[in-house]
Design an enzyme around this catalytic site. Structure first.
Site, PDB file in Angstrom:
ATOM      1  N   ASP A  36     116.569 -28.547  46.627  1.00 38.84           N
ATOM      2  CA  ASP A  36     115.254 -28.382  47.235  1.00 38.84           C
ATOM      3  C   ASP A  36     115.184 -27.179  48.169  1.00 38.84           C
ATOM      4  O   ASP A  36     114.104 -26.783  48.589  1.00 38.84           O
ATOM      5  CB  ASP A  36     114.870 -29.637  48.043  1.00 38.84           C
ATOM      6  CG  ASP A  36     114.696 -30.853  47.155  1.00 38.84           C
ATOM      7  OD1 ASP A  36     114.134 -30.701  46.060  1.00 38.84           O
ATOM      8  OD2 ASP A  36     115.132 -31.947  47.549  1.00 38.84           O
ATOM      9  N   ASP A  46     109.256 -35.412  46.716  1.00 33.96           N
ATOM     10  CA  ASP A  46     110.154 -35.954  45.704  1.00 33.96           C
ATOM     11  C   ASP A  46     109.879 -37.457  45.591  1.00 33.96           C
ATOM     12  O   ASP A  46     109.182 -38.029  46.433  1.00 33.96           O
ATOM     13  CB  ASP A  46     111.603 -35.690  46.119  1.00 33.96           C
ATOM     14  CG  ASP A  46     112.584 -35.993  45.000  1.00 33.96           C
ATOM     15  OD1 ASP A  46     112.125 -36.095  43.845  1.00 33.96           O
ATOM     16  OD2 ASP A  46     113.775 -36.135  45.281  1.00 33.96           O
ATOM     17  N   ASP A  97     115.302 -33.255  50.128  1.00 33.58           N
ATOM     18  CA  ASP A  97     116.511 -33.670  50.845  1.00 33.58           C
ATOM     19  C   ASP A  97     117.794 -33.168  50.220  1.00 33.58           C
ATOM     20  O   ASP A  97     118.887 -33.492  50.688  1.00 33.58           O
ATOM     21  CB  ASP A  97     116.571 -35.194  50.965  1.00 33.58           C
ATOM     22  CG  ASP A  97     116.597 -35.878  49.600  1.00 33.58           C
ATOM     23  OD1 ASP A  97     116.523 -35.167  48.575  1.00 33.58           O
ATOM     24  OD2 ASP A  97     116.694 -37.116  49.565  1.00 33.58           O
TER      25      ASP A  97
END
Length: 800
Positions: free
Chosen positions: A690, A487, A686
């Protein structure tokens, strides 16, 4: 009031009730006699007065206790027992109740014992035991007894070879009886654990090293005992000059002693694998300074802290439990979580983690998570669980071991038969020696320890570096990953926006415009507003007072200052405020192309300036990406940000591929797409969004500061969410896999060479057979070499 007529003391021990939470009732039961008795405030027992029981005067009231233990607990923390907090405290699960085997983690039982598969002593499932290691204490005692018998036996056996006629002085018959007397306590008592484990292995048909030790030592001792007391049962060709048959009491005893040496060294080394867990546990202080409702402060035992307690943390002290700051300001060293040496500023409302170190200010915190709920406890639990898990490569060792022990027994029988049939005189003695040596030297303990020791050591090393391994399979897979999905926010960038650019239009000065902006944004709760206010404050510019503040969702904010009408936000906000911002569009687009968020500032309906906020790229990111590329990984950035901003960040960092504007299901689809192309994928995330992708990837990497569901879905957790942690995890995985392969090579090579030599392969060249004592020493040395090699992982460098 006559309390004796209105006794209402409850008896929890009789009715199975929980102690009352009413503090006044607790206090009355402990201080007001009822039928000549009061309640022990700690355990709730009825205490008869004037019976010589321990007492304590606390704030003018006398309390009575059933024992010194309860007295001491109360003295350390009276308020805990009188406030009702004891009843509100969650009862922890029984510590060390469940035990498991390091080599066979599927074996779980209540209380200590031995593994029915490999014979190894079971260990607490939390990886740590209260008090000394009882097996280590017991085996050390048995080692000293074995060594005490082995030394005189060696003197009796070896002295004639050195020209000392000890056996002649004592007489051959007496010497044989003396050898029997010295050896029997060792075989019957000291070696009992070996025989017990060996018999269990045969009974359950889980043949292992103890099978071979039991057969080898038992055969040597049984043969020697019969030869001592019934020598006429053996052919005359076996008898020596004095008419006595040779015996091997010293070989049996020395073998037992050497096996104990190996076991004691192994047990001590296995204890060292728990050093990382102990170091983590030691980060938490033993006491916490509790602040009572009346303002009184005192140090209370950490185990008595419950959620909601107010605590003071003075400079230089460790944060006792996971809490939130309710007063004060300080910098906190969170290196135990992140590995980063720089302290983090903490003020009111900020969370703090148990075990981190308060540096220079005093904080008042309110406990939120205590006991097993704290981050520190979760880290310990995760490390302990990983140490018990099995890597896929362990399956190779298991398959070999399942065939190895029966094969060794067959080799020992064949060696015995061949030597008996074709060996030189005395052939029977040579046959016994070769068979026993084969059984002893082939003990597969090194093979069984090769993988578990490396896994246990590596997970502890990872915890020290902020890399938590959930299971051994993830640790092994990490070394084979060739694609990494990351990310942007919080992983590549700081996750903390900062003011980067300021431009003014017209006659207004930059300082005046920023003073207005600071006053306006001070009323906003938006994360970008906080970044703007902090950035302006860092320039030393004070805020101008603003009234009539209004936030326009999705657009920006407006207000008034000194009669001037203010507006700040995006192009839609300018349109809403009736401001023409076309003249600054090109400059705003340029800022966005650099990965920044551009916002317009208007005063009295005219464009006054342009400010930009950016989430800065972490200082370590560029070097980490270069190192990951060097390690052979392709890096894909999957982010929900717009294409322009994502491309700008990717171009700066040299990221291979960008997927922008992706939804949670898109990340999962991306992982599946890469799988179909034959890639091994690691996914770093996180958030809750996800979790599906983390679970689908070969290795899910969660940021420890993220959502719990992300952590649960991942095999690796990084306590600091940056690429440096991913790089450390990769290096740890590669080092561990390399270490396991080295251990397996040592074990296989040792047995491949040792068994033929023990069977007598070198006899035609050297004219001698391998002594069972030397075989036992070699067997112990192989285990020690594997353990020593595994312990090298404790010092492996994970940072370039």
């Amino acid at each position: 009031m006559d309390h004796h007529k209105n006794c209402k003391h409850s008896h929890p021990e009789d009715h199975g009730e929980e102690p009352a939470v009413d503090a006044e009732a607790l206090f009355e039961a402990a201080t007001v006699p009822c039928d000549g008795k009061v309640k022990d405030p700690v355990c709730g027992m009825d205490i008869a007065l004037d019976k010589g029981k321990p007492t304590l005067d606390y704030k003018g009231d006398m309390f009575h206790f059933c024992s010194t233990g309860c007295h001491d607990k109360f003295e350390r923390d009276p308020w805990f027992y009188l406030s009702g907090n004891k009843a509100r405290k969650k009862k922890p699960a029984a510590k060390n109740a469940l035990y498991t085997c390091p080599m066979d983690p599927e074996i779980v039982q209540e209380g200590p014992g031995t593994c029915p598969i490999c014979g190894m002593a079971l260990e607490p499932m939390d990886g740590l035991s209260d008090g000394p290691n009882h097996e280590l204490v017991d085996f050390t005692r048995r080692l000293w007894v074995s060594a005490g018998a082995a030394i005189p036996l060696l003197i009796l056996t070896m002295a004639p070879m050195l020209g000392l006629p000890v056996r002649q002085w004592l007489g051959e018959i007496f010497t044989l009886y003396l050898e029997f007397a010295l050896a029997t306590p060792v075989i019957v008592w000291a070696a009992r654990p070996f025989f017990h484990r060996g018999w269990t292995s045969i009974r359950t048909w889980n043949l292992n090293m103890w099978t071979l030790i039991m057969i080898g030592v038992g055969a040597a001792y049984l043969y020697s005992t019969i030869a001592t007391f019934l020598p006429h049962l053996f052919p005359e060709g076996l008898q020596m000059a004095g008419g006595h048959t040779p015996v091997y009491f010293e070989a049996a005893v020395v073998i037992v002693a050497l096996v104990f040496v190996g076991q004691v060294l192994e047990l001590r080394a296995r204890e060292r694998t728990g050093d990382a867990i102990r170091a983590l546990l030691d980060l938490a202080p033993k006491t916490a300074r509790r602040i009572l409702p009346d303002g009184e402060e005192y140090d209370a035992p950490l185990e008595n802290i419950v959620g909601g307690d107010r605590l003071r943390v003075r400079p230089g002290e460790a944060i006792p439990v996971d809490s939130v700051v309710i007063d004060g300001r300080s910098s906190v060293d969170e290196s135990m979580l992140t590995g980063e040496p720089l302290a983090v500023e903490k003020t009111q409302g900020d969370p703090v983690t148990g075990g981190t170190l308060n540096k220079n200010g005093s904080l008042i915190i309110q406990a939120e998570k205590v006991g097993d709920e704290t981050m520190l406890a979760r880290i310990v639990a995760m490390v302990s669980s990983a140490q018990r898990s099995r890597a896929p490569i362990q399956g190779l060792a298991d398959r070999v071991a399942s065939y190895f022990v029966p094969a060794v027994v067959i080799v020992a029988v064949l060696a015995f038969v061949i030597w008996l049939l074709v060996g030189p005189d005395p052939a029977f003695v040579f046959a016994i020696v070769s068979a026993v040596s084969v059984l002893i030297i082939a003990c597969p303990c090194a093979l069984g320890l090769a993988t578990p020791m490396s896994i246990m050591t590596a997970t502890g090393r990872g915890a020290q570096a902020g890399v938590l391994i959930k299971d051994a399979e993830s640790l092994e897979r990490m070394a084979k990953v060739d694609v990494l999905i990351v990310d942007k926010t919080g992983t590549l960038t700081e996750g903390k926006p900062a003011l980067t650019d300021v431009a003014t239009f017209g006659e207004i000065s930059e300082a005046d415009m920023l003073a207005l902006v600071r006053g306006l944004e001070s009323g906003s709760e938006h994360p970008l507003a906080e970044a703007i206010v902090e950035g302006i404050a860092a320039r030393g510019i004070e805020a101008k007072p603003v009234s009539d503040f209004e936030a326009v969702t999705g657009k920006g904010v407006s207000g008034r200052s000194g009669g001037s009408k203010l507006a700040l936000g995006n192009a839609a906000m300018m349109e809403f405020a009736g401001v023409d911002c076309a003249s600054a569009d090109e400059q705003a687009h340029a800022l966005r192309s650099d990965g920044k968020t551009a916002m317009y500032v208007a005063v009295d309906g005219k464009l006054a300036g342009l400010i930009a906020v950016a989430d800065p790229i972490k200082a370590s990111t560029r070097d980490a990406i270069r190192a990951l590329h060097k390690a052979g990984l392709k890096i894909i950035m999957a982010t929900g940000d717009n294409e322009t901003t994502a491309r700008a960040v990717a171009d700066q960092l040299g990221i291979d591929e960008v997927r922008a504007g992706v939804l949670p299901e898109d990340k999962k689809a991306l992982v599946d797409e890469l799988h179909k192309a034959g890639h091994k994928v690691a996914m770093a995330g996180d958030g809750v969004n996800d979790a599906p992708a983390l679970a689908a990837a070969e290795v899910g990497i969660a940021m420890g500061t993220g959502a719990d569901v992300a952590v649960e879905s991942a095999g690796v957790t990084l306590l600091k969410g940056d690429l440096g942690g991913i790089l450390r995890a990769r290096r740890l995985s590669e080092a561990t896999l390399r270490n396991i392969k080295q251990n397996l090579f040592f074990a296989f090579a040792y047995n491949s060479v040792g068994v033929p030599i023990a069977a007598g392969l070198l006899y035609p060249v050297t004219g001698t057979l391998l002594s069972p004592m030397i075989a036992a020493a070699a067997m112990s040395l192989s285990s020690v070499s594997v353990i020593s090699n595994a312990l090298r992982l404790r010092s492996v460098k994970l940072d370039a």
